[in-house]
Design a protein around this motif. Structure first.
Motif, short mmCIF file in Angstrom:
data_model
loop_
_atom_site.label_atom_id
_atom_site.label_comp_id
_atom_site.label_asym_id
_atom_site.label_seq_id
_atom_site.Cartn_x
_atom_site.Cartn_y
_atom_site.Cartn_z
N THR A 1 0.81 -1.22 0.00
CA THR A 1 0.00 0.00 0.00
C THR A 1 0.84 1.27 0.00
OG1 THR A 1 -0.16 -0.15 2.42
CG2 THR A 1 -1.97 -1.10 1.13
N LEU A 2 2.04 1.24 0.56
CA LEU A 2 2.86 2.45 0.63
C LEU A 2 3.45 2.80 -0.73
CD1 LEU A 2 4.31 4.70 2.21
CD2 LEU A 2 6.16 3.06 2.64
N THR A 3 3.99 1.81 -1.43
CA THR A 3 4.72 2.08 -2.68
C THR A 3 3.93 1.76 -3.94
OG1 THR A 3 5.67 -0.14 -2.70
CG2 THR A 3 6.89 1.57 -1.51
N GLY A 4 2.87 0.97 -3.83
CA GLY A 4 2.14 0.54 -5.01
C GLY A 4 2.79 -0.61 -5.74
N LEU A 5 3.91 -1.11 -5.22
CA LEU A 5 4.58 -2.26 -5.83
C LEU A 5 3.86 -3.55 -5.42
CD1 LEU A 5 8.30 -1.34 -5.06
CD2 LEU A 5 7.05 -0.95 -7.21
N LYS A 6 4.29 -4.65 -6.03
CA LYS A 6 3.83 -5.96 -5.57
C LYS A 6 4.33 -6.19 -4.14
CE LYS A 6 2.03 -7.56 -9.53
NZ LYS A 6 2.10 -6.33 -10.32
N ASN A 7 3.61 -7.02 -3.39
CA ASN A 7 4.07 -7.37 -2.05
C ASN A 7 4.65 -8.78 -2.04
OD1 ASN A 7 1.84 -9.04 -2.10
ND2 ASN A 7 0.63 -7.79 -0.69
N ARG A 8 4.98 -9.26 -0.85
CA ARG A 8 5.62 -10.58 -0.72
C ARG A 8 4.72 -11.69 -1.26
NH1 ARG A 8 10.10 -12.69 2.13
NH2 ARG A 8 10.31 -14.83 1.42
N ARG A 9 3.42 -11.59 -0.98
CA ARG A 9 2.50 -12.63 -1.46
C ARG A 9 2.48 -12.68 -2.99
NH1 ARG A 9 -3.66 -12.32 0.47
NH2 ARG A 9 -2.61 -12.65 2.47
N LEU B 1 6.93 -16.06 -8.62
CA LEU B 1 8.05 -16.99 -8.63
C LEU B 1 7.59 -18.42 -8.89
CD1 LEU B 1 10.55 -16.02 -5.77
CD2 LEU B 1 10.99 -16.18 -8.23
N ALA B 2 6.51 -18.81 -8.23
CA ALA B 2 5.98 -20.17 -8.43
C ALA B 2 5.58 -20.39 -9.88
CB ALA B 2 4.79 -20.40 -7.49
N VAL C 1 8.64 -5.97 -9.72
CA VAL C 1 9.30 -5.29 -8.61
C VAL C 1 8.40 -5.44 -7.39
CG1 VAL C 1 10.29 -3.15 -7.72
CG2 VAL C 1 10.33 -3.61 -10.18
N ALA C 2 8.94 -5.98 -6.32
CA ALA C 2 8.15 -6.22 -5.11
C ALA C 2 8.89 -5.67 -3.90
CB ALA C 2 7.87 -7.71 -4.94
N ARG C 3 8.15 -5.06 -3.01
CA ARG C 3 8.71 -4.69 -1.70
C ARG C 3 8.32 -5.81 -0.73
NH1 ARG C 3 6.30 -0.60 2.61
NH2 ARG C 3 8.03 -0.55 4.10
N ILE C 4 9.32 -6.49 -0.21
CA ILE C 4 9.03 -7.67 0.60
C ILE C 4 9.10 -7.38 2.08
CG2 ILE C 4 9.75 -9.25 -1.22
CD1 ILE C 4 12.37 -9.64 0.35
N GLY C 5 9.34 -6.11 2.41
CA GLY C 5 9.35 -5.75 3.82
C GLY C 5 10.39 -4.69 4.12
N GLY C 6 10.05 -3.72 4.98
CA GLY C 6 11.01 -2.71 5.38
C GLY C 6 11.63 -2.01 4.20
N ASP C 7 12.95 -2.10 4.10
CA ASP C 7 13.68 -1.44 3.00
C ASP C 7 14.26 -2.47 2.03
OD1 ASP C 7 15.50 -2.52 4.74
OD2 ASP C 7 16.86 -0.80 4.72
#
Length: 342
Positions: A167-175, A181-182, A234-240
């Protein structure tokens, strides 16, 4: 004469698509709805078979013979639009002619549309009116159902998008990254993966506050998207921490060029409310083909090892994974949890 006028009046009210034939098979009178179908045509006086093409019965020469047989008719106009019609023919006494009551049959919906007919064009007892009302009600119900389905589908898509978006960056998240990847691994698609971690990000949060940190993360997201292709992830997977997945890209020179551009751009000062935020980035890179049977945890672990190697080399650099890379023994069991002094 008066009897004929009364007879025509009754036919107009009861059978607005009637045709009254004389003994010679010419049209003596036509119902108002039938005439509405051909407003420019003067039907009276014309041979019935000049106006209509008889489809069944076929092998009959005159309308008198047809009238005496009491046959059911299938016909259509000879000119365009060649609307199909059905009819019932009833002979008049003493072979003085016949009355044909016509209807549209299953073509009624097309006829109503083509000729702009209304309920006033049909007999009050004609079941066609009920059919039209039912069709209209069904169409309204189907449209309401379609609108509701579209709204539900839109809500579902929005919910799914939210579930897979940072929600912060609009990128994909870890899920979302896990799903992508799968899919790539199951599809035997060659790809490369970058694990990007920001250097000195903690100091931005500590000195300028979390609002400044959020602004920095948003700028990092913008830069990473600009340096990747449309079908990359591009995914933000947590923190920085960010994961970049490059579809069908295994060329090390190209990957080095991308990593260098990312590092150079992220070293540029980022302004927030007049203050300067200074960060850099370290990157670990792994190719899916470096594993005989690639698995998502293995690939992320390998990229993390390469990233930690870049951190040890002084940060603001990149490293490719190789089998000789290891983490310190204290953290060997859980490389992803290795504390990096941002």
């Amino acid at each position: 004469m008066k009897d004929k006028e009364n007879f025509s009046y009754l036919l107009e009210k009861l059978c607005p698509m009637f045709v009254l034939l004389d003994a010679a098979g010419r049209i003596a009178s036509a119902g108002p709805t039938l005439q509405k179908l051909r407003p420019e045509m003067e039907m009276v006086g014309r041979s019935f078979l000049d106006v209509f093409e008889l489809l069944r019965p076929r092998s009959v020469a005159t309308m008198q013979v047809i009238a005496r047989s009491g046959a059911k008719l299938h016909l259509r106009f000879r000119d365009n639009p060649r609307t199909a019609l059905k009819g019932v023919i009833v002979p008049l006494p003493d072979d003085e002619g016949a009355v044909i009551n016509l209807s549209f049959g299953i073509s009624i919906l097309d006829a109503v549309r083509d000729y702009a007919l209304t309920s006033a064009d049909f007999s009050g007892t004609d079941l066609a009116i009920e059919l039209l009302y039912l069709v209209e009600a069904k169409s309204a119900a189907m449209e309401a159902s379609r609108t509701l389905n579209l709204r539900l589908q839109g809500a579902m898509i929005a919910a799914e998008e939210q579930a897979y978006t940072d929600t912060l960056t609009g990128l994909k998240n870890r899920r979302a990254m896990d799903h992508i990847l799968a899919r790539l691994i199951n599809g035997v698609t060659p790809f490369s993966l970058m694990h990007l971690d920001l250097d000195y990000f903690k100091s931005v949060n500590d000195t300028l506050g979390h609002a400044a940190g959020d602004h920095v993360l948003q700028q990092v997201a913008r830069i990473t998207v600009e340096e990747t292709r449309g079908d990359d992830t591009v995914a933000r997977i947590g923190g920085d921490e960010f994961i970049l997945i490059f579809n069908h890209l295994q060329d090390k020179e190209k990957l080095e060029s991308i990593a260098r551009r990312l590092i150079d751009r992220l070293e540029e000062p980022i302004l927030f409310n007049g203050e300067t935020c200074q960060i850099s980035a370290s990157i670990g890179i792994v190719l899916s083909t470096q594993f005989t049977c690639p698995e998502a945890p293995k690939l992320i672990h390998a990229a993390d090892l390469a990233l930690y190697s870049a951190k040890r080399k002084g940060r603001a650099t990149y490293r490719f994974y190789n089998r000789n890379l290891t983490l310190p023994v204290a953290n060997a069991e859980s490389p992803g949890s290795q504390q990096r002094s941002g």
